[in-house]
Design a protein around this motif. Structure first.
Motif, PDB file in Angstrom:
ATOM      1  N   GLY A   8       3.468  -1.654   1.420  1.00  0.00           N
ATOM      2  CA  GLY A   8       3.928  -0.276   1.551  1.00  0.00           C
ATOM      3  C   GLY A   8       2.996   0.686   0.842  1.00  0.00           C
ATOM      4  N   PHE A   9       3.000   1.925   1.303  1.00  0.00           N
ATOM      5  CA  PHE A   9       2.175   2.953   0.658  1.00  0.00           C
ATOM      6  C   PHE A   9       2.862   4.313   0.757  1.00  0.00           C
ATOM      7  N   THR A  10       2.558   5.160  -0.188  1.00  0.00           N
ATOM      8  CA  THR A  10       2.926   6.572  -0.153  1.00  0.00           C
ATOM      9  C   THR A  10       1.755   7.357  -0.705  1.00  0.00           C
ATOM     10  N   VAL A  11       1.292   8.337   0.084  1.00  0.00           N
ATOM     11  CA  VAL A  11       0.191   9.190  -0.336  1.00  0.00           C
ATOM     12  C   VAL A  11       0.599  10.646  -0.183  1.00  0.00           C
ATOM     13  N   GLY A  12      -0.031  11.506  -0.953  1.00  0.00           N
ATOM     14  CA  GLY A  12       0.287  12.926  -0.890  1.00  0.00           C
ATOM     15  C   GLY A  12      -0.929  13.779  -1.205  1.00  0.00           C
ATOM     16  N   LYS A  25      -5.373  12.985  -1.166  1.00  0.00           N
ATOM     17  CA  LYS A  25      -6.049  12.906  -2.457  1.00  0.00           C
ATOM     18  C   LYS A  25      -5.327  12.024  -3.466  1.00  0.00           C
ATOM     19  N   VAL A  26      -4.011  11.880  -3.332  1.00  0.00           N
ATOM     20  CA  VAL A  26      -3.224  11.146  -4.324  1.00  0.00           C
ATOM     21  C   VAL A  26      -2.562   9.934  -3.665  1.00  0.00           C
ATOM     22  N   VAL A  27      -2.739   8.777  -4.276  1.00  0.00           N
ATOM     23  CA  VAL A  27      -2.060   7.559  -3.835  1.00  0.00           C
ATOM     24  C   VAL A  27      -0.985   7.258  -4.874  1.00  0.00           C
ATOM     25  N   TYR A  28       0.275   7.365  -4.460  1.00  0.00           N
ATOM     26  CA  TYR A  28       1.394   7.081  -5.361  1.00  0.00           C
ATOM     27  C   TYR A  28       1.703   5.591  -5.394  1.00  0.00           C
ATOM     28  N   LEU A  29       1.539   4.936  -4.251  1.00  0.00           N
ATOM     29  CA  LEU A  29       1.805   3.504  -4.133  1.00  0.00           C
ATOM     30  C   LEU A  29       0.936   2.959  -3.011  1.00  0.00           C
ATOM     31  N   ASN A  30       0.343   1.794  -3.247  1.00  0.00           N
ATOM     32  CA  ASN A  30      -0.415   1.113  -2.194  1.00  0.00           C
ATOM     33  C   ASN A  30      -0.230  -0.388  -2.391  1.00  0.00           C
ATOM     34  N   GLU A  31       1.010  -0.818  -2.262  1.00  0.00           N
ATOM     35  CA  GLU A  31       1.368  -2.220  -2.466  1.00  0.00           C
ATOM     36  C   GLU A  31       0.800  -3.062  -1.323  1.00  0.00           C
ATOM     37  N   GLY A  32      -0.051  -3.997  -1.660  1.00  0.00           N
ATOM     38  CA  GLY A  32      -0.711  -4.816  -0.653  1.00  0.00           C
ATOM     39  C   GLY A  32      -2.117  -4.329  -0.339  1.00  0.00           C
ATOM     40  N   GLY A  33      -2.407  -3.053  -0.665  1.00  0.00           N
ATOM     41  CA  GLY A  33      -3.750  -2.513  -0.487  1.00  0.00           C
ATOM     42  C   GLY A  33      -4.172  -2.250   0.944  1.00  0.00           C
TER      43      GLY A  33
END
Length: 130
Positions: A8-12, A25-33
Motif C-alpha cells: 500500500g501507498f499514500t502520497v501527497g 513530493k511527499v510519501v506518507y507510506l510505501n509499504e512494499g515499495g
C-alpha cells in the motif's frame, strides 16, 4: 515477498510542474515499495485486486483541476476537484478497483489545471486480496 506481505501507498503534495505523469513530493507510506516517487507510478509485483483513490483539491480562486487514472496506457475516468467556481476550495475524490497482473502500472496523467492544484491533493492504493 509472500502473499501475506502488505502492499500500500499514500502520497501527497503534488508536484505541479509534472509534465506527463503526476508525481507527488511527499510519501506518507510505501509499504512494499511498489510506488516509485521519481516516476509517479505504482508497479504491481503481486497480482490481485487493488483499490486506488485520488483526491484533487483546487486552490481558492483557481479553476477545476483533474487527472485521469491510467492502468498501463489505458485511460479511465478522471478524478476532478469538481467545479469551475473560483470562490472556494472544492475537492473531489474517485476510487477505482482493478485486477492487476505482475508488471501492470497505475498512475495519474493527462491532467488539467494542475498548476492550481492545492497541496492537500493525494493518491493512495493498496492490495485488497490475492
Amino acid at each position: 515477498m509472500s502473499a501475506d506481505t502488505p502492499i500500500g501507498f499514500t502520497v501527497g503534495t503534488p508536484d505541479t510542474s509534472s509534465v506527463s505523469i503526476l508525481k507527488y513530493k511527499v510519501v506518507y507510506l510505501n509499504e512494499g515499495g511498489d510506488y516509485n516517487q521519481s516516476t509517479g507510478v505504482f508497479t504491481c509485483r503481486i497480482p490481485g485486486l487493488y483499490s486506488f483513490t485520488a483526491t484533487m483539491f483546487k486552490t481558492p480562486g483557481g479553476r477545476e483541476s483533474y487527472c485521469y487514472f491510467y492502468v498501463n496506457n489505458h485511460k479511465y475516468m478522471p478524478v476532478s476537484s469538481g467545479t469551475h467556481d473560483t470562490s472556494d476550495n472544492m475537492s473531489g475524490s474517485k476510487t477505482f478497483v482493478f485486477m492487476l497482473k505482475v508488471g501492470d502500472r497505475v498512475y495519474l496523467s493527462n491532467c488539467g489545471g494542475i498548476d492550481l492544484t492545492n497541496q492537500q491533493s493525494s493518491f493512495s492504493g493498496f492490495l485488497v486480496s490475492i
